[in-house]
Design a protein around this motif. Structure first.
Motif, PDB file in Angstrom:
ATOM      1  N   CYS B  91      93.208  14.240  42.321  1.00 12.93           N
ATOM      2  CA  CYS B  91      93.349  13.775  40.951  1.00 12.93           C
ATOM      3  C   CYS B  91      94.812  13.959  40.550  1.00 12.93           C
ATOM      4  O   CYS B  91      95.456  14.932  40.967  1.00 12.93           O
ATOM      5  CB  CYS B  91      92.433  14.588  40.042  1.00 12.93           C
ATOM      6  N   ALA B  92      95.318  13.048  39.754  1.00 12.24           N
ATOM      7  CA  ALA B  92      96.676  13.173  39.230  1.00 12.24           C
ATOM      8  C   ALA B  92      96.674  12.790  37.764  1.00 12.24           C
ATOM      9  O   ALA B  92      95.806  12.035  37.309  1.00 12.24           O
ATOM     10  CB  ALA B  92      97.648  12.290  40.016  1.00 12.24           C
ATOM     11  N   THR B  93      97.648  13.318  37.020  1.00 16.44           N
ATOM     12  CA  THR B  93      97.777  12.961  35.609  1.00 16.44           C
ATOM     13  C   THR B  93      99.227  12.632  35.287  1.00 16.44           C
ATOM     14  O   THR B  93     100.155  13.046  35.999  1.00 16.44           O
ATOM     15  CB  THR B  93      97.306  14.100  34.687  1.00 16.44           C
ATOM     16  N   ALA B  94      99.415  11.893  34.197  1.00 13.06           N
ATOM     17  CA  ALA B  94     100.751  11.587  33.700  1.00 13.06           C
ATOM     18  C   ALA B  94     100.680  11.444  32.187  1.00 13.06           C
ATOM     19  O   ALA B  94      99.706  10.917  31.655  1.00 13.06           O
ATOM     20  CB  ALA B  94     101.294  10.304  34.333  1.00 13.06           C
ATOM     21  N   GLY B  95     101.740  11.906  31.516  1.00 14.11           N
ATOM     22  CA  GLY B  95     101.733  11.840  30.065  1.00 14.11           C
ATOM     23  C   GLY B  95     101.949  10.435  29.530  1.00 14.11           C
ATOM     24  O   GLY B  95     101.459  10.081  28.463  1.00 14.11           O
ATOM     25  N   THR B  96     102.708   9.649  30.300  1.00 12.37           N
ATOM     26  CA  THR B  96     102.989   8.277  29.885  1.00 12.37           C
ATOM     27  C   THR B  96     102.865   7.380  31.101  1.00 12.37           C
ATOM     28  O   THR B  96     102.744   7.852  32.232  1.00 12.37           O
ATOM     29  CB  THR B  96     104.419   8.135  29.328  1.00 12.37           C
ATOM     30  N   ASP B  97     102.947   6.056  30.865  1.00 14.21           N
ATOM     31  CA  ASP B  97     102.887   5.156  32.016  1.00 14.21           C
ATOM     32  C   ASP B  97     104.237   5.095  32.720  1.00 14.21           C
ATOM     33  O   ASP B  97     104.398   4.360  33.686  1.00 14.21           O
ATOM     34  CB  ASP B  97     102.452   3.753  31.585  1.00 14.21           C
ATOM     35  N   ASP B  98     105.172   5.871  32.235  1.00 14.90           N
ATOM     36  CA  ASP B  98     106.497   5.895  32.838  1.00 14.90           C
ATOM     37  C   ASP B  98     106.643   7.069  33.794  1.00 14.90           C
ATOM     38  O   ASP B  98     107.742   7.402  34.211  1.00 14.90           O
ATOM     39  CB  ASP B  98     107.554   5.968  31.726  1.00 14.90           C
ATOM     40  N   PHE B  99     105.526   7.756  34.095  1.00 16.54           N
ATOM     41  CA  PHE B  99     105.518   8.780  35.125  1.00 16.54           C
ATOM     42  C   PHE B  99     106.256  10.028  34.733  1.00 16.54           C
ATOM     43  O   PHE B  99     106.820  10.077  33.668  1.00 16.54           O
ATOM     44  CB  PHE B  99     106.083   8.192  36.424  1.00 16.54           C
ATOM     45  N   PRO B 100     106.398  11.041  35.571  1.00 16.58           N
ATOM     46  CA  PRO B 100     105.811  11.096  36.903  1.00 16.58           C
ATOM     47  C   PRO B 100     104.371  11.614  36.887  1.00 16.58           C
ATOM     48  O   PRO B 100     103.919  12.151  35.890  1.00 16.58           O
ATOM     49  CB  PRO B 100     106.717  12.088  37.624  1.00 16.58           C
TER      50      PRO B 100
END
Lengths: 112, 112
Positions: B91-100
């Motif tokens: 599983c991975a997460t990101a705060g925005t669609d601009d990564f990381p």
């Protein structure tokens, strides 16, 4: 042709040398690029991100991006045995999707 | 990292049974992702979410479904497990669609 290509290696370098890891990508519209390090049996760990042409340095790591050649590289200076791992190149797919395409990774072995 | 907990960490099950993997994050990140990692294929995106109840397919979504009823939880379900779904799931997460993106510790799933 794979969207993100890396030489699987193993790349073997002596301790203290510079390790050079390379990645090519096929989508000319890609804007964001990442290097992850993954130790055996562990999860990927982000070590570098780069968005603009040129070099970006962080400690012993330098990421280099050339969008015209669709090429991104990672240099590790003064390589240490603890740098032995698989290095994954990741490229953002599209804009605003948040999706990454990963290469298969290059295994680096740093020999004492 | 990034307060991501995957459960279970290891699971062995039989072909034909349903399996649910859980990803829990404490960072209030909007974006969450499920990947599988297999030798020779690298990391491949299964499904992702860009908000509560907002999900979309990745490149290897057949045989998998997801749900996200709360910001902090993203569930991956194998509707009827097959041996080809034996893999390590991240599983991975990101705060925005601009990564990381930041990764959880992974779940090693074996289907016999």
């Amino acid at each position: 042709q794979k969207e993100v290509e890396q030489n699987s290696g193993p790349l073997s370098v002596p301790e203290g040398a510079i390790a050079s890891l390379n990645c090519t990508y096929s989508d000319r519209g890609s804007q964001s690029f990442f290097w992850y390090r993954q130790y055996s049996g562990k999860s990927p760990e982000l070590i570098m991100s780069i968005y603009s042409n040129g070099d970006k340095e962080d400690g012993r790591f330098t990421a280099q991006l050339n969008k015209a050649s669709q090429y991104v590289s990672l240099l590790i200076r003064d390589s240490q045995p603890s740098d032995s791992a698989t290095y994954l190149c990741a490229v953002a797919r599209g804009v605003g999707t948040g999706k990454l395409i990963f290469g298969q990774g290059t295994t680096l072995q740093v020999k004492p | 990292d990034a307060g991501i907990t995957q459960s279970p960490r290891h699971k062995v099950t039989e072909t034909g049974t349903p399996v649910t993997l859980r990803c829990h994050q404490t960072e209030n990140h909007r974006y969450m992702y499920w990947y599988r990692q297999d030798p020779g294929h690298g990391l491949r995106l299964i499904h992702y979410s860009y908000g509560v109840k907002d999900t979309d397919k990745g490149e290897v979504s057949d045989g998998y479904s997801v749900s996200r009823s709360k910001t902090e939880d993203f569930l991956l379900t194998l509707e009827s497990a097959t041996s080809s779904q034996t893999s390590v799931y991240f599983c991975a997460t990101a705060g925005t669609d601009d990564f990381p993106q930041h990764f959880g510790d992974g779940t090693r799933l074996s289907i016999l």
